[in-house]
Scaffold this active site. Structure first.
Site, PDB file in Angstrom:
ATOM      1  NE  ARG A 147       6.671  -4.677   7.472  1.00 53.65           N
ATOM      2  CZ  ARG A 147       5.327  -4.593   7.676  1.00 53.65           C
ATOM      3  NH1 ARG A 147       4.848  -3.536   7.108  1.00 53.65           N
ATOM      4  NH2 ARG A 147       4.680  -5.574   7.870  1.00 53.65           N
ATOM      5  CE1 TYR A 159       0.160  -4.306   9.332  1.00 54.93           C
ATOM      6  CE2 TYR A 159       2.054  -3.215  10.329  1.00 54.93           C
ATOM      7  CZ  TYR A 159       1.089  -3.611   8.883  1.00 54.93           C
ATOM      8  OH  TYR A 159       1.688  -3.200   7.921  1.00 54.93           O
ATOM      9  CG  ASP A 209       5.189  -0.209   9.280  1.00 57.90           C
ATOM     10  OD1 ASP A 209       4.998   0.715   9.681  1.00 57.90           O
ATOM     11  OD2 ASP A 209       4.255  -0.791   8.606  1.00 57.90           O
ATOM     12  CG  HIS A 211       1.258   0.407  11.386  1.00 61.29           C
ATOM     13  ND1 HIS A 211      -0.108   0.379  11.247  1.00 61.29           N
ATOM     14  CD2 HIS A 211       1.261  -0.094   9.854  1.00 61.29           C
ATOM     15  CE1 HIS A 211      -0.968   0.041  10.233  1.00 61.29           C
ATOM     16  NE2 HIS A 211       0.163  -0.285   9.491  1.00 61.29           N
ATOM     17  CD  GLU A 235       6.715   1.189   6.266  1.00 62.90           C
ATOM     18  OE1 GLU A 235       5.413   1.011   5.904  1.00 62.90           O
ATOM     19  OE2 GLU A 235       7.666   0.139   6.183  1.00 62.90           O
ATOM     20  CD  GLU A 261       1.843   2.195   4.746  1.00 68.54           C
ATOM     21  OE1 GLU A 261       0.870   1.495   5.070  1.00 68.54           O
ATOM     22  OE2 GLU A 261       3.002   1.561   4.592  1.00 68.54           O
ATOM     23  NE  ARG A 282       7.180   2.402   2.520  1.00 69.76           N
ATOM     24  CZ  ARG A 282       5.843   1.765   2.724  1.00 69.76           C
ATOM     25  NH1 ARG A 282       5.009   2.199   3.345  1.00 69.76           N
ATOM     26  NH2 ARG A 282       5.686   0.616   2.126  1.00 69.76           N
ATOM     27  CG  HIS A 311       1.768   1.039   0.719  1.00 74.87           C
ATOM     28  ND1 HIS A 311       2.030   0.054   1.669  1.00 74.87           N
ATOM     29  CD2 HIS A 311       0.219   0.941   0.868  1.00 74.87           C
ATOM     30  CE1 HIS A 311       1.242  -0.545   2.265  1.00 74.87           C
ATOM     31  NE2 HIS A 311       0.010   0.105   1.845  1.00 74.87           N
ATOM     32  CG  ASP A 315      -3.831  -2.995   1.229  1.00 74.92           C
ATOM     33  OD1 ASP A 315      -2.797  -3.234   1.043  1.00 74.92           O
ATOM     34  OD2 ASP A 315      -4.277  -1.742   1.516  1.00 74.92           O
ATOM     35  CD  GLU A 338       4.860  -2.797   1.590  1.00 72.62           C
ATOM     36  OE1 GLU A 338       4.717  -3.378   2.645  1.00 72.62           O
ATOM     37  OE2 GLU A 338       4.418  -1.773   1.267  1.00 72.62           O
ATOM     38  CD1 TRP A 401      -4.129  -1.428  13.914  1.00 71.80           C
ATOM     39  CD2 TRP A 401      -4.216  -0.817  12.059  1.00 71.80           C
ATOM     40  NE1 TRP A 401      -3.749  -2.332  13.236  1.00 71.80           N
ATOM     41  CE2 TRP A 401      -3.951  -2.266  11.976  1.00 71.80           C
ATOM     42  CE3 TRP A 401      -4.418  -0.245  10.534  1.00 71.80           C
ATOM     43  CZ2 TRP A 401      -3.752  -3.084  10.744  1.00 71.80           C
ATOM     44  CZ3 TRP A 401      -4.267  -1.096   9.625  1.00 71.80           C
ATOM     45  CH2 TRP A 401      -3.875  -2.525   9.755  1.00 71.80           C
TER      46      TRP A 401
END
Length: 401
Positions: A147, A159, A209, A211, A235, A261, A282, A311, A315, A338, A401
């Site tokens: 990615r 980001y 991505d 986002h 994405e 995600e 995802r 996803h 985190d 991913e 975001w």
């Protein structure tokens, strides 16, 4: 067999993680990931105050009934806090069931559909030349899919382009605010992928991505502009709540689309899957409510030729990754996984049987999902409050975001 105790373990070995550990009267234990990045303590309260007391004394083998009890029995259904809490319990129960059967979880699900699973990782740069070199380095390391993200001229780092700008673990006071301009972004991103194809050729799989920052028309325009570069996928183009918007995107581009995600239930993705408006779903174990519902979602997606792509950012703990891998090894419609390598301290707290080699992943063959938690070591990494960034347009308007 009965459940005798449940622990909710909060630790921060590089990132904050919420882990559910279930104990039984036969000595078997299981763990599940219940992490909700930036809202971890909300899930802890939901577990400790509302779900854990109901678990004591229940039969851990009745996974379906337990899942339905917590979902339907709450009346206030869905939502990220509820589903992350249920996921922690559900994943731990599947861990116990597979350990009791003496087999890896994927065997209990129906066995492997493949030998290994293709994964993609991330590469980024503040400018195009830096991003191209970063992607090339990942390919040299053995990855077959990457990615790619790049900084936008005229904007501060955002980001996915500069690790220092979105180092969530360091943002313990107030959320970091980023600045965004869609017109500048739309003009610049095709230049990145033109440079990548010129440097790397056509055999490398490239992903990107957005986002959730675009409108459907903007996403359609970007998808069309990227068609010459044959992306593996584009994405998260638009805000995930706007399922109908994908109809417009689909009409105007053949660039493959991926999303999900931040989805919590099949209802978040039903229209997208039924109308074949996306190519990859995802959703991930911890956010979808656990192994039980995600398996259903994968089956549902397979009917409509939509492939899986869980996803897998840092985190989510290695427990979540392991559950995703067992589901991915089983799922006949697996697409890609991913993968962002964990910090050493994270892997020490969560030792596991899964492996990553030459751009492919495998969950291993240990009974259960194959990941445990070192509680003593986890206790050395106390919870640290942190926030995800927020985003504003150049005029100050709060944006996605």
């Amino acid at each position: 067999m009965k459940i005798t105790d449940v622990k909710v373990i909060v630790s921060s070995p590089g990132r904050n993680f919420v882990t559910v550990k279930i104990f039984t009267d036969e000595g078997l234990t299981g763990i599940g990931d219940a992490t909700l990045n930036g809202r971890e303590k909300a899930v802890v309260a939901y577990l400790e105050d509302h779900l854990v007391p109901i678990l004591i004394g229940r039969d851990p083998s009745r996974i379906e009934d337990t899942w339905q009890y917590f979902y339907k029995g709450a009346y206030w259904r869905r939502g990220p806090v509820t589903m992350a809490a249920i996921a922690g319990i559900d994943t731990a129960l599947w861990d116990i069931k597979a350990k009791a059967a003496g087999m890896p979880l994927y065997q209990l699900l129906g066995g492997a559909s493949r030998e290994k699973m293709l994964c993609y990782t991330h590469a980024q740069g503040t400018e195009i030349s830096e991003a191209v070199e970063a992607v090339a380095e990942k390919i040299e390391q053995g990855y077959h899919a990457v990615r790619a993200q790049v900084g936008i001229p005229g904007l501060p780092a955002v980001y996915g382009t500069d690790k220092s700008a979105t180092n969530v673990a360091a943002l313990n006071n107030l959320p970091h605010e980023e600045v965004w301009s869609t017109p500048k972004y739309l003009r610049h991103i095709p230049k990145l992928f033109a440079a990548l194809r010129e440097k790397l050729g056509d055999d490398v799989e490239l992903l990107h991505d957005a986002h959730h920052r675009l409108t459907p028309l903007e996403a359609a325009r970007l998808g069309r502009d990227l068609e010459p570069y044959r992306l593996f996928w584009l994405e998260d183009t638009v805000a995930a709540e706007h399922q109908e918007g994908f109809r417009l995107i689909r009409k105007h581009t053949v660039t493959p689309l991926a999303v999900g995600e931040v989805f919590n239930t099949i209802w978040d993705a039903r229209l997208l899957i039924e109308e074949q408006l996306i190519d990859y779903i995802r959703m991930t174990t911890v956010h979808a409510g656990g192994v039980t519902p995600l398996r259903r979602i994968m089956d549902f997606a397979s009917v409509y030729n939509v492939r899986t792509a869980c996803h897998g950012a840092m985190d989510m703990s290695p427990v979540c990754l392991a559950a995703n891998l067992h589901l991915g090894l089983w799922a006949p419609n697996f697409g890609i996984q991913e993968y962002t390598p964990y910090l050493p301290e994270t892997l020490e707290v969560f030792p596991g049987a899964w492996t990553a080699k030459d751009g492919y992943l495998h969950p291993g063959n240990a009974p259960g999902h194959g990941v445990e938690i070192d509680e003593a070591l986890a206790a050395r990494y106390p919870y640290e409050r942190s926030y995800l960034p927020v985003n504003r347009l150049e005029d100050g308007t709060l944006w996605h975001w």
